[in-house]
Design an enzyme around this catalytic site. Structure first.
Site: not given
Length: 702
Positions: A33-34, A60, A136
């Protein structure tokens, strides 16, 4: 991590269920996704199962657990919201989140857009937003997930998938497009939902009801000896007082946000409760002072009626205030107008219509007056405070990664004043039937000043924390870079290297004076003549992370470089096609494009149709394009692509029309760091989360 655990357990439960589902369910555990949502794009565009999909549920995260929230649905399939509302045991979500997210003001994206746009299927986007401080970072670990989060999310997901898996509507959902749905939960106990077109009818009826009630109030006022002119004058004066209070509260809070943001930015980042004395209390004080001053200035008008008539007039004008806003939002097609509807309908019914219908003389008893007023405001108060709470837990951590451009104190000041703005209108009349409360306002301002001072000059206001129980670290990004800039004739025009620092929040390196490499850095402006500003951005985030610093550092030692070859062919008198071949074993490669003014990029080999420029800071006027490429391992062969450039009528094709840059990011492997970069990152304190890797940038003109 939380979503994967929930999906695995849901899969286990469904696989051993006694009754099979009517429809098949695909559990897609995708990553990447990143790297610009590549895995979801690959699945929905290339996997053979993708053609069979009718709907999707996307899980998510923008935090570590908490209550998962529905923040996107559709498009135009309200039955999905209905399925969630009917099946989720603890539903949480609101159309407000959907309209805010899809407005683009939040710099984020999810797999929802990929499935929606490339798969042309409807879905639901559900996200965890609690404790975004560790999102993150090195603290993004299982021990920070609150107890019960997985159980709660699992029960909701299992109920939703069971309902969808047995729904007849999945047979042909394309026939069920009926516009968007207004939806919101009530304290997480249940969800109210209805089609937007029904909401517009309801909102319109509420507007009509308020206007009729105002006419009824005028009639009653005239029967008690007043005149139409006096009634309208009183309504106008009180309405003006509401508007003045709004302007002063917003203006003073923004000014306070600028001041605090200048002296000690983000002092509330770790100690969130500081927002109440710093921003909410001053707003209450300003509200009191504005109405105390207005009370004296308008004394000649209001002395013509009784004190309780004044209170009723202020309540009438408050209803009118929110009704006009409700009408404007409804005409603008804003589904979130339901909040204004709630702010009108309950006070209208419980505070005005019920007492009149049952002939309750509420002004004869202070307790009865307070009870009816509180009852009218309580439902909308709970809904507004729920939104304020959700906004706070989402936006406060987000300010730690929203860039250094605009002071985050301005946004937090506005969020903090929101409940005061909403309920000050209905309670303004209370100030006019009470004794002078100026001293109370002064006390509030004194308390606020006290907390601002100790926040500015003591450790209480230090924004960051390395407390293992609840860390709130500052983020930093560094690139040990090597640049090569080639002239139009192909000669090497400039070569440099150093340390590129991209601040993630407003404080930048304010508290890192002990790191000499940062002290010697110089602020750089984006080069308008180079593709994407002339530096190797990893993601197209320059509009947010537009400020960067450059310092001295030895050239990184790399075994291989990206080899670029170029040729061109004339397609028409005004169109030239540039062919490129990029050879190398680098995994993370970006292509930055910029077309000289007078020309335009009309096509490329990456996608069909006309390419869409990426967003850029307002001072950069040329169109720029950002292409992100990556692979799971070393590329099997060179990357080949073409660009079609169209020039203006009569312009020569044999001049400089294209700037193109190639960025390579060494995120892993032995070349991802250097001894110099590692030594610098080791100097950072525990309350920071610095990231760094080696990157190169090669720029050409064609």
């Amino acid at each position: 991590m939380v979503s994967c655990a929930i999906m695995l357990e849901t899969l286990r439960v469904l696989s051993i269920a006694d009754e099979p589902l009517q429809h098949a369910i695909i559990f897609n555990f995708n990553g990447a996704e990143e790297v610009v949502l590549q895995a979801s794009h690959g699945f929905i565009t290339q996997h053979p199962w993708a053609k069979e999909l009718k709907a999707f549920v996307n899980l998510e995260a923008a935090g570590a657990g908490g209550r998962e929230m529905v923040f996107q649905t559709g498009p135009e399939h309200p039955w999905l919201v209905a399925a969630y509302a009917e099946s989720a045991k603890y539903p949480v979500g609101s159309i407000v989140g959907q309209e805010v997210f899809q407005s683009g003001i939040i710099p984020s994206d999810t797999d929802f857009r990929i499935y929606r746009d490339y798969g042309n299927i409807p879905g639901i986007d559900i996200a965890y937003t609690y404790n975004g401080y560790i999102y993150h970072t090195k603290y993004d670990l299982p021990e920070y997930i609150p107890e019960g989060c997985i159980q709660r999310g699992g029960e909701n997901l299992l109920g939703l998938l069971t309902t969808l898996g047995n729904s007849d509507r999945l047979e042909e959902p394309g026939d069920l497009k009926m516009g968007k749905m207004v939806f919101f939960d009530v304290m997480g106990f249940f969800m109210i939902y209805y089609p937007h077109r029904i909401g517009e009818v309801v909102n319109s009826l509420v507007v009509v009801a308020v206007l009729l009630n105002l006419f009824r109030r005028l009639k009653s006022f005239r029967q008690s000896g007043g005149t139409t002119y006096l009634f309208m004058k009183l309504i106008g004066v009180s309405y003006a007082m509401h508007s003045t209070g709004f302007l002063f509260m917003i203006g003073c809070n923004l000014a306070l946000g600028l001041l605090v943001g200048y002296v000690r930015p983000m002092m509330w980042y770790t100690n969130n409760w500081l927002t109440f004395p710093i921003y909410t209390l001053p707003a209450i004080a300003i509200w009191i002072l504005v109405h105390q001053k207005g009370r004296k200035c308008c004394e000649s008008v209001f002395q013509l009626v009784s004190i309780w008539d004044i209170e009723a007039i202020y309540f009438d004008s408050a209803l009118l205030f929110w009704t006009l806003l409700l009408a404007a939002l409804t005409m603008g097609g804003v589904a979130s107008a339901y909040i204004c509807m709630l702010l009108v309908i309950f006070p209208l019914i419980l505070r005005q219509l019920v007492p009149d219908f049952f002939n309750i003389k509420m002004f004869r008893s202070p307790w009865l007056y307070l009870a009816l007023t509180a009852a009218g405001l309580l439902p909308s108060f709970l809904q507004v405070m729920q939104h304020v709470h959700h906004n706070s837990i989402f936006f406060m951590p987000l300010m730690g990664r929203s860039g250094p451009g605009i002071s985050p104190d301005l946004l937090i000041a506005l969020i903090s004043v929101l409940p005061v703005l909403v309920f000050s209108t209905y309670l303004a009349g209370f100030l006019h039937v009470s004794k002078d409360l100026t001293s109370l306002a002064v006390n509030f301002l004194s308390i606020s000043a006290f907390f601002i001072l100790i926040g500015c000059f003591t450790s209480l206001g230090f924004p960051y924390s390395d407390n293992p129980a609840s860390p709130s670290a500052q983020r930093h990004a560094f690139h040990h870079f090597w640049r090569e800039l080639y002239a139009y004739d192909g000669t090497l025009e400039k070569e440099d290297h150093g340390l590129l620092y991209i601040p993630f929040d407003y404080n930048e390196h304010r508290y890192l004076d002990n790191i000499p490499e940062l002290k010697s850095m110089q602020l750089q402006a984006a080069d308008k003549d180079l593709a994407y500003g002339g530096f190797p951005y990893y993601l197209p985030l320059m509009p947010i992370l537009s400020k960067y610093y450059v310092g001295d550092l030895e050239k990184p030692r790399l075994q291989g470089r990206l080899n670029v070859s170029h040729s061109k062919e004339k397609l028409a008198n005004d169109v030239v096609r540039h062919h490129f071949t990029c050879a190398g074993d680098q995994v993370y490669r970006n292509i930055y494009l910029s077309v000289v003014e007078g020309g335009k990029l009309i096509g490329w080999s990456f996608t069909s149709g006309t390419p869409t420029p990426t967003l850029m800071p307002k001072e950069i006027t040329r169109n720029h394009y950002f292409v992100y490429t990556t692979s799971a391992s070393a590329p099997r062969g060179p990357l080949q692509f073409f660009l079609d450039i169209q020039v203006g009528e009569g312009a020569s094709l044999d001049k400089h029309w294209l700037d193109i840059g190639f960025g390579v990011h060494y995120l892993d492997g032995p070349e991802s760091t250097t001894p110099e970069l590692t030594a610098m990152l080791d100097k950072f304190p525990n309350w920071t989360v610095p990231l760094g890797w080696v990157a190169t940038y090669q720029h050409y003109r064609f």
